[in-house]
Design a protein around this motif. Structure first.
Motif, PDB file in Angstrom:
ATOM      1  N   PRO A 175      31.740  64.260  -9.939  1.00  0.00           N
ATOM      2  CA  PRO A 175      30.616  64.396  -9.003  1.00  0.00           C
ATOM      3  C   PRO A 175      29.262  64.518  -9.690  1.00  0.00           C
ATOM      4  N   SER A 176      29.122  64.025 -10.907  1.00  0.00           N
ATOM      5  CA  SER A 176      27.874  64.187 -11.649  1.00  0.00           C
ATOM      6  C   SER A 176      27.035  62.916 -11.610  1.00  0.00           C
ATOM      7  N   ASP A 177      25.729  63.077 -11.806  1.00  0.00           N
ATOM      8  CA  ASP A 177      24.812  61.928 -11.778  1.00  0.00           C
ATOM      9  C   ASP A 177      25.283  60.818 -12.700  1.00  0.00           C
ATOM     10  N   PRO A 178      25.120  59.542 -12.335  1.00  0.00           N
ATOM     11  CA  PRO A 178      24.464  59.081 -11.107  1.00  0.00           C
ATOM     12  C   PRO A 178      25.413  58.975  -9.921  1.00  0.00           C
ATOM     13  N   ASN A 179      26.654  59.430 -10.090  1.00  0.00           N
ATOM     14  CA  ASN A 179      27.563  59.393  -8.942  1.00  0.00           C
ATOM     15  C   ASN A 179      27.011  60.277  -7.834  1.00  0.00           C
ATOM     16  N   ARG A 180      26.965  59.742  -6.648  1.00  0.00           N
ATOM     17  CA  ARG A 180      26.500  60.560  -5.533  1.00  0.00           C
ATOM     18  C   ARG A 180      27.622  61.466  -5.071  1.00  0.00           C
ATOM     19  N   ALA A 181      27.266  62.657  -4.678  1.00  0.00           N
ATOM     20  CA  ALA A 181      28.269  63.607  -4.183  1.00  0.00           C
ATOM     21  C   ALA A 181      27.601  64.492  -3.151  1.00  0.00           C
ATOM     22  N   LEU A 185      30.115  77.223  -4.135  1.00  0.00           N
ATOM     23  CA  LEU A 185      29.425  75.941  -4.300  1.00  0.00           C
ATOM     24  C   LEU A 185      30.421  74.800  -4.466  1.00  0.00           C
ATOM     25  N   LEU A 186      31.456  75.052  -5.267  1.00  0.00           N
ATOM     26  CA  LEU A 186      32.470  74.010  -5.474  1.00  0.00           C
ATOM     27  C   LEU A 186      33.188  73.702  -4.156  1.00  0.00           C
ATOM     28  N   ARG A 187      33.375  74.719  -3.351  1.00  0.00           N
ATOM     29  CA  ARG A 187      34.045  74.526  -2.054  1.00  0.00           C
ATOM     30  C   ARG A 187      33.220  73.612  -1.137  1.00  0.00           C
ATOM     31  N   LYS A 188      31.924  73.595  -1.362  1.00  0.00           N
ATOM     32  CA  LYS A 188      31.066  72.736  -0.528  1.00  0.00           C
ATOM     33  C   LYS A 188      31.149  71.270  -0.923  1.00  0.00           C
ATOM     34  N   LEU A 189      31.781  71.022  -2.048  1.00  0.00           N
ATOM     35  CA  LEU A 189      31.932  69.635  -2.494  1.00  0.00           C
ATOM     36  C   LEU A 189      32.993  68.954  -1.626  1.00  0.00           C
ATOM     37  N   ARG A 190      32.614  67.931  -0.890  1.00  0.00           N
ATOM     38  CA  ARG A 190      33.548  67.271   0.035  1.00  0.00           C
ATOM     39  C   ARG A 190      33.849  65.840  -0.384  1.00  0.00           C
ATOM     40  N   TRP A 191      32.914  65.220  -1.067  1.00  0.00           N
ATOM     41  CA  TRP A 191      33.159  63.851  -1.509  1.00  0.00           C
ATOM     42  C   TRP A 191      32.264  63.529  -2.690  1.00  0.00           C
ATOM     43  N   SER A 192      32.688  62.577  -3.472  1.00  0.00           N
ATOM     44  CA  SER A 192      31.789  61.959  -4.451  1.00  0.00           C
ATOM     45  C   SER A 192      32.176  60.490  -4.567  1.00  0.00           C
ATOM     46  N   THR A 193      31.241  59.683  -5.005  1.00  0.00           N
ATOM     47  CA  THR A 193      31.512  58.243  -5.098  1.00  0.00           C
ATOM     48  C   THR A 193      31.312  57.792  -6.544  1.00  0.00           C
ATOM     49  N   LEU A 194      32.247  57.018  -7.036  1.00  0.00           N
ATOM     50  CA  LEU A 194      32.209  56.574  -8.430  1.00  0.00           C
ATOM     51  C   LEU A 194      32.004  55.070  -8.474  1.00  0.00           C
ATOM     52  N   GLY A 195      31.507  54.596  -9.604  1.00  0.00           N
ATOM     53  CA  GLY A 195      31.286  53.155  -9.734  1.00  0.00           C
ATOM     54  C   GLY A 195      30.238  52.718  -8.732  1.00  0.00           C
ATOM     55  N   LEU A 196      30.424  51.559  -8.115  1.00  0.00           N
ATOM     56  CA  LEU A 196      29.470  51.084  -7.104  1.00  0.00           C
ATOM     57  C   LEU A 196      29.317  52.150  -6.033  1.00  0.00           C
ATOM     58  N   GLN A 197      28.086  52.470  -5.725  1.00  0.00           N
ATOM     59  CA  GLN A 197      27.852  53.580  -4.798  1.00  0.00           C
ATOM     60  C   GLN A 197      27.862  53.105  -3.348  1.00  0.00           C
ATOM     61  N   PHE A 198      28.526  53.874  -2.542  1.00  0.00           N
ATOM     62  CA  PHE A 198      28.627  53.530  -1.128  1.00  0.00           C
ATOM     63  C   PHE A 198      27.465  54.174  -0.381  1.00  0.00           C
ATOM     64  N   ASP A 213      44.421  40.736 -13.014  1.00  0.00           N
ATOM     65  CA  ASP A 213      44.036  42.123 -13.242  1.00  0.00           C
ATOM     66  C   ASP A 213      43.327  42.712 -12.032  1.00  0.00           C
ATOM     67  N   PHE A 214      43.666  43.946 -11.694  1.00  0.00           N
ATOM     68  CA  PHE A 214      42.915  44.683 -10.669  1.00  0.00           C
ATOM     69  C   PHE A 214      41.609  45.158 -11.318  1.00  0.00           C
ATOM     70  N   ARG A 215      40.479  44.991 -10.624  1.00  0.00           N
ATOM     71  CA  ARG A 215      39.192  45.450 -11.170  1.00  0.00           C
ATOM     72  C   ARG A 215      38.705  46.679 -10.396  1.00  0.00           C
ATOM     73  N   PRO A 216      38.859  47.871 -10.979  1.00  0.00           N
ATOM     74  CA  PRO A 216      38.395  49.078 -10.271  1.00  0.00           C
ATOM     75  C   PRO A 216      36.869  49.120 -10.275  1.00  0.00           C
ATOM     76  N   GLU A 217      36.259  48.871  -9.129  1.00  0.00           N
ATOM     77  CA  GLU A 217      34.796  48.781  -9.068  1.00  0.00           C
ATOM     78  C   GLU A 217      34.144  49.973  -8.358  1.00  0.00           C
ATOM     79  N   ALA A 218      34.899  50.578  -7.470  1.00  0.00           N
ATOM     80  CA  ALA A 218      34.342  51.726  -6.742  1.00  0.00           C
ATOM     81  C   ALA A 218      35.468  52.692  -6.421  1.00  0.00           C
TER      82      ALA A 218
END
Ligand SMILES: O=C(O)CCC(=O)C(=O)O
Ligand SMILES: [Fe+2]
Length: 376
Positions: free
Chosen positions: A126-132, A204-217, A254-259
């Motif tokens: 959940p760290s920058d630049p990943n949005r969370a 604070l950690l309990r407030k973490l509900r989602w984060s997005t990796l790779g391509l940002q949604f 190959d599978f390409r993990p993009e997000a």
């Protein structure tokens, strides 16, 4: 459907009520109870109804799982489930069970890897630049965890007193907020405690509900915004996703993990039935990994009216939604955060180092799901 995913977690009530099979099964499984006795898990209560045909109903959950690692024993497994002792290349200990294009990958022996991913999901992902969930308000969660010995985070902006040198500062510039948060030892000077807004690291950690990796949604536009700053998905996660996805890749490419989306479930949280339909290419599978507390996963059909199949997902288990299954409704109506049913004993043994206690405390009542996608 990605949009509203997080709203759906723990907030099913906001959706318009529907009377579909998916919804009915969600309501039933949300009340599912288990009872341990005579060395066997039995279910009782609202969720014991058997269904006609060979659909795996909730009542078959336990027998399905009790027998799952005996690949020659298919007695109690409904015929819609094809049991295959299939091993993705490079993963020696995993068993795959297929329901058409849905793969269940048993991760029971991958405890160490599971712990590693739990720590990463809390600290790194959940760290920058990943949005969370935290990005706008508190800044990077990695900072929170890194200074975990300073247990309390104080909003200095709202404090009438000046900053002092004992504290560690953390500045966050979200779209609408600009805060300076500081960590203090447990005992904040009383004059500060009265004037500052404070929050402990575990809250604070309990407030973490989602984060997005790779391509940002972009939740508001319901699409992947390639212009947003992003990092590649961490290599370890990419390699694992590629191995897991291999059996479901058309023509063996190959599978390409993009997000990826990381969902953090706490007590009483659930994820309503949905389709993941925001990726351009649906011919590629979604790899979805479970960590922490046990959950019930429902796999429905292409219509909400199709009766869903229910199964337990335990820490380390993964599912692969490919082909036809990629177009099927699915959801997580229930997670088990109680000691008897969370089934995290192997994690407890693994997380025995003192430094791990924070994560252990968290995961005892939490579930983390990492789902990895090829977008284009
Ligand atoms: O938590 C899970 O197992 C499923 C998550 C999921 O379906 C999603 O995030 O789209
Ligand atoms: Fe999904």
């Amino acid at each position: 459907m990605l949009v509203g995913l997080l709203l759906r977690i723990g907030d099913l009530g906001i959706e318009a009520r529907d009377d579909s099979s998916m919804r009915r099964e969600e309501d039933q499984t949300a009340c599912y109870k288990t009872q341990v006795g005579l060395g066997e898990i039995k279910n009782y209560g609202m969720a014991t109804t058997h269904r006609d045909g060979d659909v795996l109903s909730i009542s078959a959950l336990d027998s399905f799982h009790l027998n799952r690692d005996k690949s020659d024993d298919v007695r109690e497994v409904p015929s819609s489930i094809l049991r295959m002792p299939l091993k993705p290349p490079g993963l020696t200990q995993w068993t795959i069970i297929l329901i058409t294009d849905f793969h269940f990958i048993w991760g029971g022996k991958c405890v160490r890897e599971g712990c590693w991913h739990i720590v990463g999901s809390c600290r790194l992902l959940p760290s920058d630049p990943n949005r969370a969930t935290h990005s706008g308000l508190y800044g990077s969660i990695s900072y929170v965890i890194a200074v975990i010995k300073f247990r309390t985070l104080v909003d200095e902006e709202n404090s009438p007193t000046s900053l002092d040198s004992e504290a560690n500062s953390c500045t966050s510039n979200g779209d609408t907020h600009s805060h300076i948060w500081k960590f203090y030892e447990e005992n904040i000077p009383s004059f500060r405690a009265k004037t500052c807004k404070s929050i402990s690291a575990s809250v604070l950690l309990r407030k973490l509900r989602w984060s997005t990796l790779g391509l940002q949604f972009d939740w508001s536009k319901r699409n992947y915004d390639v212009s947003l700053p992003h990092n590649k998905i961490p290599d370890e996660l990419c390699q694992l996703a590629k191995k897991l996805a291999a059996p479901a890749m058309p023509m063996g490419e190959d599978f390409r993990p993009e997000a990826a989306i990381v969902n953090y479930f706490g007590l009483a949280d659930s994820l309503g039935g949905h389709l993941d339909d925001m990726e351009a290419d649906w011919s590629k599978p979604i790899v979805s990994m479970s960590l922490g507390s046990k959950a019930i996963f429902l796999l429905g059909g292409k219509s909400r009216q199709d009766l869903p199949v229910a199964m337990f997902l335990r820490s380390g288990d993964a599912v692969l939604m490919a082909g036809e299954a990629r177009e099927c409704f699915h959801g997580v109506p229930r997670i088990f955060t109680d000691k008897e049913n969370a089934e995290i004993a192997p994690l407890e043994l693994q997380f025995s180092h003192e430094d791990d206690h924070f994560f252990l405390d968290y995961i005892r009542t939490s579930r983390i799901n990492i789902n990895i996608r090829q977008v284009f």
